[in-house]
Each structure stands twice: as C-alpha cells, then as structure tokens.
Design a protein around this motif. Structure first.
Motif, short mmCIF file in Angstrom:
data_model
loop_
_atom_site.label_atom_id
_atom_site.label_comp_id
_atom_site.label_asym_id
_atom_site.label_seq_id
_atom_site.Cartn_x
_atom_site.Cartn_y
_atom_site.Cartn_z
N ASP A 1 -37.13 -25.30 -2.45
CA ASP A 1 -38.33 -24.48 -2.28
C ASP A 1 -38.14 -23.05 -2.79
O ASP A 1 -39.13 -22.33 -2.99
N VAL A 2 -36.89 -22.63 -2.97
CA VAL A 2 -36.62 -21.27 -3.45
C VAL A 2 -35.56 -21.35 -4.55
O VAL A 2 -34.53 -22.00 -4.38
N LYS A 3 -35.83 -20.68 -5.68
CA LYS A 3 -34.86 -20.58 -6.77
C LYS A 3 -34.57 -19.11 -7.03
O LYS A 3 -35.48 -18.28 -7.03
N THR A 4 -33.29 -18.82 -7.28
CA THR A 4 -32.90 -17.45 -7.57
C THR A 4 -31.89 -17.47 -8.71
O THR A 4 -31.39 -18.52 -9.11
N PHE A 5 -31.59 -16.28 -9.25
CA PHE A 5 -30.70 -16.18 -10.41
C PHE A 5 -29.26 -15.83 -10.01
O PHE A 5 -28.40 -15.69 -10.86
N SER A 6 -29.00 -15.67 -8.72
CA SER A 6 -27.71 -15.17 -8.28
C SER A 6 -27.15 -15.99 -7.13
O SER A 6 -27.87 -16.29 -6.17
N PHE A 7 -25.86 -16.36 -7.21
CA PHE A 7 -25.21 -17.05 -6.11
C PHE A 7 -25.03 -16.12 -4.91
O PHE A 7 -25.21 -16.54 -3.76
N THR A 8 -24.68 -14.87 -5.16
CA THR A 8 -24.29 -13.99 -4.06
C THR A 8 -25.46 -13.57 -3.18
O THR A 8 -25.24 -13.11 -2.06
N ASN A 9 -26.71 -13.72 -3.68
CA ASN A 9 -27.82 -13.35 -2.81
C ASN A 9 -28.35 -14.54 -2.00
O ASN A 9 -29.17 -14.37 -1.10
N LEU A 10 -27.87 -15.74 -2.29
CA LEU A 10 -28.33 -16.92 -1.55
C LEU A 10 -28.12 -16.81 -0.04
O LEU A 10 -29.04 -17.10 0.74
N PRO A 11 -26.93 -16.42 0.43
CA PRO A 11 -26.73 -16.36 1.89
C PRO A 11 -27.73 -15.44 2.58
O PRO A 11 -28.20 -15.74 3.68
N HIS A 12 -28.07 -14.33 1.94
CA HIS A 12 -28.97 -13.36 2.56
C HIS A 12 -30.42 -13.82 2.48
O HIS A 12 -31.24 -13.44 3.32
N LEU A 13 -30.75 -14.65 1.49
CA LEU A 13 -32.12 -15.14 1.37
C LEU A 13 -32.47 -16.15 2.46
O LEU A 13 -33.64 -16.31 2.81
N ILE A 14 -31.46 -16.83 3.01
CA ILE A 14 -31.76 -17.82 4.05
C ILE A 14 -31.63 -17.23 5.45
O ILE A 14 -32.04 -17.87 6.43
#
Length: 301
Positions: A222-235
């Motif tokens: 449901d969410v796509k981003t360009f960076s691995f390191t921001n994934l933890p903070h997005l959830i």
C-alpha cells in the motif's frame, strides 16, 4: 599526444559524446565550450571518415562505427586512469585522493558512520564521494566512474574481482503499539498485512522483493518509497509492516518503536559484496580502503 596522427585527447571527448548522446552535455562534463566540443567532433569525423553522431529528431544517435569503438575506447581510458591513479605507496595521512563509492542508503546508514570514524582515527586526509545506487551499478564500474561498489551479490559484475563484505538477514518490522505489536507472524498474516516497501530507481525490483517472489510470497503493498532507511519510521504509529534488514532494524528499533519477527519463509541471507575494477586490483589506495571497510564490518559484528 598523437598516435597514428590522432590527438588522443579527442578520444576522451568522443567517449563522453557517445555516453551522453549530446555535444552540449559532453562539453559541460569536460568543462569546455560547446563550440570547442563541436570542433572536436568535426576533427573526429574527419579522422574516422564517419559522422559518429547524427541528429535523429530531437536527440543524437551514434553510428554503427562509433558503437563498435565504444567499449574499446572506454577500456583504454579506464586503463590509463588506473595507471595514473595508482601510486607505488599509499599514505592515507598525506593523500588528498577522492574515492568514489556506490552504495545503497541502507549501507550508508549501517556501515559508513563506522568507516568515517576509522578514517578520522587514522588522521586520513582522503576524500570520499558517496554515490546513490543505480539500476545497473556495474556499468559505472566498467566505465571507471566508481572505485568501489557495495551491492548485493546478484547485482555485481562477473568480469571484475569482488569479496564478501558481510551478510544480513531480513526481518518483518511493525510498530510495537499497533495491530502487529505482539503476534505470531505466519505466512498468511504476513501476506494479508498492509506493507510499506522500497522500490529502487526505474521501478526495478529490490533484492528482498526478488527473494520473496522466488519463495512464492505475495504482499499487499500500500506504500512505496525510494529509501530503505525511512521505512521503519513510515510504519511507526500505523498498522503497516515493512520487510527490512536486521542490522538496520537493530539500529532504529528503539527510536521507531519497532518489534521485529522472522520472515515466514526460508530466504537466503543477503550477501553484501565489495567490488572493484580489475585494473585496480593492485592499486594501493583501493587496497587500503577495502581493508578499512572490512575493519568497519568487524567492529559492527
């Protein structure tokens, strides 16, 4: 310098024009005027008796003759650059050499802070240019535009030496205060959960996505981003989950209020490789930097 009546400086100009398919862009890259680059192209056309680059619509295309010379010209230039850059002895505390490293934001976060600390501890005066991961990193290595590539094993070139830098595993990360804060994460729950994922440039498939596809695992993305390191903070603060590297999760778990679970599938570990151009195999500066990266990994472990 001339060889068989050809000014070898013109080969550098031709290399850039073939790569960029543009006279003006090649001029900018070489800090030349457009008229000077156009003059270089005229001289090259006269020498090879071929147009080399031709206008097709709004862009330029290379001729078959230019395309046939492309790899050979780049190989010659990379060999010359490697010979010039390589010194008999390398002193990091005296060198002002710039090293170009290509790596992902994950490696940047997990590994490079320790590398910079080690550089300072040796009073090194080198410079580092850290470049973002691309869809075809081996192309930049072939062209001699990067000195070292840090990349998963499946993305490195078979034509150049490489060594295993470190291994990592993937984990499922979720917000500790959310729906998946205290569960038994099985395959069904994993597949039906709302996922946030990293999508590389040009919509290429990330390494963990490729592994999950091979394992027959399908995610609800449901969410796509360009960076691995921001994934933890997005959830954080949501009921979404993310599949991230265990080393990264360990670094940010407390700050992002995460819990982690094993992936409910038998996935091989991520083998993060270090690769360099074959022409720089015996370059003392490259050897020193490789050793520094390996020392940083040893400290992480």
């Amino acid at each position: 310098m001339r060889f068989k009546k050809l000014d070898l400086n013109l080969l550098v100009a031709l290399d850039h024009m073939i790569e960029l398919r543009s006279v003006s862009a090649a001029a900018d890259k070489m800090f030349m005027s457009q008229s000077a680059m156009s003059n270089a192209l005229t001289r090259l056309r006269d020498y090879f008796d071929d147009p080399l680059l031709v206008q097709v619509g709004r862009r330029m295309e290379v001729t078959p003759r230019a395309e046939s010379m492309r790899l050979a010209i780049r190989d010659i230039l990379v060999r010359i650059e490697a010979t010039i850059d390589s010194q008999p002895e390398f002193r990091p505390e005296e060198s002002t050499r710039t090293f170009n490293l290509l790596l992902s934001d994950y490696s940047l976060r997990v590994l490079m802070p320790t590398v910079f600390r080690l550089i300072d501890s040796q009073s090194s005066t080198i410079k580092l240019n850290l470049r973002a991961q691309t869809e075809l990193p081996q192309v930049l290595l072939e062209r001699g535009e990067i000195d070292l590539l840090i990349s998963p094993e499946m993305f490195i070139s078979d034509d150049h030496p490489a060594s295993l830098l470190y291994q990592d595993n993937y984990v499922v990360a979720a917000w500790a205060g959310g729906k998946y804060g205290n569960v038994t994460m099985d395959q069904k729950m994993y597949e039906t959960a709302s996922h946030a994922v990293m999508v590389p440039p040009n919509a290429a498939k990330s390494y963990e996505s490729a592994l999950l596809a091979l394992a027959g695992i399908e995610r609800q993305i449901d969410v796509k981003t360009f960076s691995f390191t921001n994934l933890p903070h997005l959830i954080t603060g949501t009921d979404r989950v993310a599949t991230i590297h265990a080393r990264l999760a360990k670094l940010v778990a407390q700050q992002a209020e995460l819990v982690t679970y094993p992936i409910p599938a038998d996935l091989p570990p991520l083998r993060q490789m270090l690769q360099w151009h074959a022409y720089r195999e015996n370059d003392p500066g490259i050897i020193w930097l490789r050793g520094l990266l390996e020392q940083a990994v040893a400290e992480l472990d």
